[in-house]
Design a protein around this motif. Sequence first.
Motif, mmCIF file in Angstrom:
data_model
loop_
_atom_site.group_PDB
_atom_site.id
_atom_site.type_symbol
_atom_site.label_atom_id
_atom_site.label_comp_id
_atom_site.label_asym_id
_atom_site.label_seq_id
_atom_site.Cartn_x
_atom_site.Cartn_y
_atom_site.Cartn_z
ATOM 1 N N PRO B 61 0.799 -1.244 0.000
ATOM 2 C CA PRO B 61 0.000 0.000 0.000
ATOM 3 C C PRO B 61 0.827 1.288 0.000
ATOM 4 O O PRO B 61 0.432 2.264 -0.653
ATOM 5 C CB PRO B 61 -0.823 -0.117 1.281
ATOM 6 N N LEU B 62 1.968 1.320 0.679
ATOM 7 C CA LEU B 62 2.753 2.553 0.700
ATOM 8 C C LEU B 62 3.313 2.891 -0.684
ATOM 9 O O LEU B 62 3.642 4.037 -0.958
ATOM 10 C CB LEU B 62 3.916 2.431 1.695
ATOM 11 N N ASN B 63 3.451 1.879 -1.539
ATOM 12 C CA ASN B 63 3.984 2.110 -2.878
ATOM 13 C C ASN B 63 2.888 2.270 -3.917
ATOM 14 O O ASN B 63 3.160 2.541 -5.075
ATOM 15 C CB ASN B 63 4.862 0.927 -3.309
ATOM 16 N N ASN B 64 1.667 2.019 -3.494
ATOM 17 C CA ASN B 64 0.561 2.029 -4.438
ATOM 18 C C ASN B 64 -0.002 3.445 -4.548
ATOM 19 O O ASN B 64 -0.548 3.982 -3.592
ATOM 20 C CB ASN B 64 -0.510 1.068 -3.920
ATOM 21 N N PRO B 65 0.146 4.070 -5.732
ATOM 22 C CA PRO B 65 -0.225 5.488 -5.853
ATOM 23 C C PRO B 65 -1.696 5.771 -5.574
ATOM 24 O O PRO B 65 -2.065 6.914 -5.323
ATOM 25 C CB PRO B 65 0.130 5.822 -7.308
ATOM 26 N N LYS B 66 -2.531 4.726 -5.577
ATOM 27 C CA LYS B 66 -3.946 5.032 -5.323
ATOM 28 C C LYS B 66 -4.203 5.366 -3.846
ATOM 29 O O LYS B 66 -5.230 5.952 -3.518
ATOM 30 C CB LYS B 66 -4.858 3.916 -5.825
ATOM 31 N N TYR B 67 -3.263 5.001 -2.972
ATOM 32 C CA TYR B 67 -3.430 5.349 -1.560
ATOM 33 C C TYR B 67 -2.581 6.556 -1.181
ATOM 34 O O TYR B 67 -1.413 6.646 -1.560
ATOM 35 C CB TYR B 67 -3.030 4.184 -0.662
#
Lengths: 456, 197
Positions: B61-67
Amino acid sequence: MGKTLFDKVWDAHVVETIDGGPHVLYIDKHLIHEVTSPVAFLGLDNRGIKVFRPQHTVATPDHNVPTINQDLPIKDQLSKMQVDKLTENTTNHGITLYGLNHPYQGVVHVIGPELGITQPGMTIVCGDSHTATHGAFGSVAFGIGTSEVEMVLATQCIMQPKPKKMRITVTGKLGKGVTAKDLILYIISKISASGGTGYFIEYAGEAFTSLSMEGRMTVCNMSIECGARGGLIAPDETTFEYLKGREFSPKGAAWDKKLAYWKTLYSDKDAVFDKEIMFDAANIEPQITYGTNPGMGMGITQTVPVQTDVTYKKALEYMKVEAGKPIINTPVDYVFVGSCTNGRIEDLRQFANAVKGKKKAGHVTVWIVPGSKQVEKQAIEEGLDKILAEAGIALRQPGCSACLAMNDDKVPEGKLAVATSNRNFEGRQGPGSRTMLASPLTAAAVAIAGKIVDPR
Amino acid sequence: MSIDKFTTIKTPCVPIAIENVDTDQIIPARFLKATERKGFGDNLFRDWRYDKNNQPIALFPLNNPKYSGKILVGGKNFGSGSSREHAAWAIYDYGFKVVVSSFFADIFKGNALNNGLLPVQVSESFLQELFAEIEKNPDTEVEVNLEKQLVQIASTGRKETFEINSYKKECLLKGYDDIDYLLSIKNKIENYEKTRL
Ligand code: SF4
C-alpha cells in the motif's frame, strides 16, 4: 482489602497522581544501552540539562556489538558510532559504563541480576521491552521508549498509567525435558500474543516457585510477548539465596534490613486481580513456534493448527509450514542459543550437557552466545567451551547477537533457525530468515539431529 | 522539546489490513543504528516495501499510488513487539499523523503519544467497515477530531468516539511533552526521595 505484590511495589513509587492521567512513577534503577539512548541524551543536551541521578543508571553496549574479536575495533561504522556515543554520553554525565571487554559487560537484562543491581521491590526500566526479566525478583520492571529514557535521565521519573493486574497460576511441576522456556511459550500460545495487553502479570504456583532464578527470569522475560507490560514473581528463599554476596547486593546490617522488607513482598490472601488464569503443568510438553509471533506455538509433537484468516495464512506461508501437518523432522539450518531469554549459565550448561560426546549435524550452523562476560568466564571455567568444541561448536562472545540481528550474526534469507531467543517475527534474525523458538534443550537436540526433534 | 499540536484532521487513509503488525516490520532492527532522530520514514516497513534488490514492491500500500493521506489504518494488535520508539518516529516521519486500529500494543501507544502521533482505537466492526470503504474507494476520507474524541468515515457517516486520557489529550492539543511537566515538579521528586532514605 489486601494488596497484590504489584500494587505494593508500584504504589510505593508513586510521586504524584495526575487527575484523569498517569502516575508520576519514581524509578530505582535505569539500564541503558547503545541503541535506544543516544536520542535521549541529545534531548538533554538540547535542553541544556545534566542527568539528574547518574548513580541510578547503569550502561552497557549489547544490541549492536560483534560476538567475535571483541578486542578489535568494531568494523561496522554505524555500530561503532553508537557504541562510541554511549561511552561519550556516559562519561559526560557521570554514569557507570561496563564497556566492551569489561568483565561485567553483557546483555542488559543478564548483567543487572548477576551483579545484584536488580533487587526485590524496585522499579526498574530500560529502553528494551524485555526489561520484564527483572520481575523474576519481585520488582516492577518494564520496557520504555526513548522519550521515557530521556524522562528518567532528566528527572528519575516517568509518567505511566497504572496497568491492570492479572495472575497466572500454574499448578504442579514441569515434566522431564520441559523447561521454563516451554512453560512461558505454552502460556503465550494459550492466551495469544495480545492476551496480556494492558496488564502486569504475577506468576504464581508450584511450576514457578520450583524454578531456579534463571528459569524465573526466562519466564518473566517473555511476558511482553503476550502483550503484558511486565511479569513478576514473589521473592522467596531461592531469590534471597541468589542475591546473597553479589557485587551490588546489600551487605551486613543493610542486608538484614532489606531482607525484612523483601519478605513483605507477596500478594495478600484477599488481594483482588482484574483477571485470573490457571493451568496445569502436567499438560505442558516441550514447545516450538511455527508462525511469526510468539503466540503461534504448540507442543512439539502436535500438528500445526488449521485457521483460515489472511494474517494466519500469510504467517504459515512465510514460515513454509503447512496447517494440519506436524513439524517434527523439518530440516533446520541454524541453531542460536543466547539472548536475555536463554543466554545465562544454566542455559549453556543444559545445552552443553545435552550435546556432550556427540557431534552437531554437518549442515547446521550453531551460534552459542553467552549473555554476559561473566557467563562466558563461568562457562570456560566449567569447561563447557571444550564440550562444545568436541561437538564442533564454538562459544562466541557476549551480546544480543542473532536475537535481533543488528550486528553481523544474521540468518540468511529463507534459512530456518531454531532459536532460544524471544521473537520469531518476520525477518527478526535477518531479512527473509525464518525462526522457530524453543528451549536450550530442544535447541541441543536439533543441533545434533539437524532437524526438529523432541528433546525427551 | 515540545511536540506538534494536534486538533482535527480530515484525509484519505493508507490501509495495511494485517493483524499483529510488529515493530520489527515497522522498522527493522538494522535501521536502528542512527544516533539522531532523522530520516526513519525512509525505512518505514522496509522489508514489506522493498524487495531484496531494493526495488519497491508495487502491491504494498505505501507504494501504491492510489493510496495517500495522513492516516495509517492497521489490523488488530498494531505495534506489538519491541519498545523501539523508532517505530513511532518512522510512521510520523513518513507523514502520518494518526494510526487507526482496533487494538494497540501498550508500549507503542505510549511512544506514539509522546511523539504527537495519535493512536485511535476503534471497534473491530468500525475497522472492517473502514477497510471495506477504502477498498471500494481509495479516496475515502476519515475525520479525526481530538477535542471531541470523534472519528468518522466521511462516505458512510459512521462515527465512533475513542478513548484518550485527559492528560495526554491536553498535551497533544497544546503541544506539551511529559519532560516539561516532570522538570516542573522537581521539588516534589526531591521530597519523595527524602521519604525513601
Ligand atoms: S537479547 Fe534480544 S531481547 Fe534481550 S535485550 Fe538483547 S535484543 Fe533485547
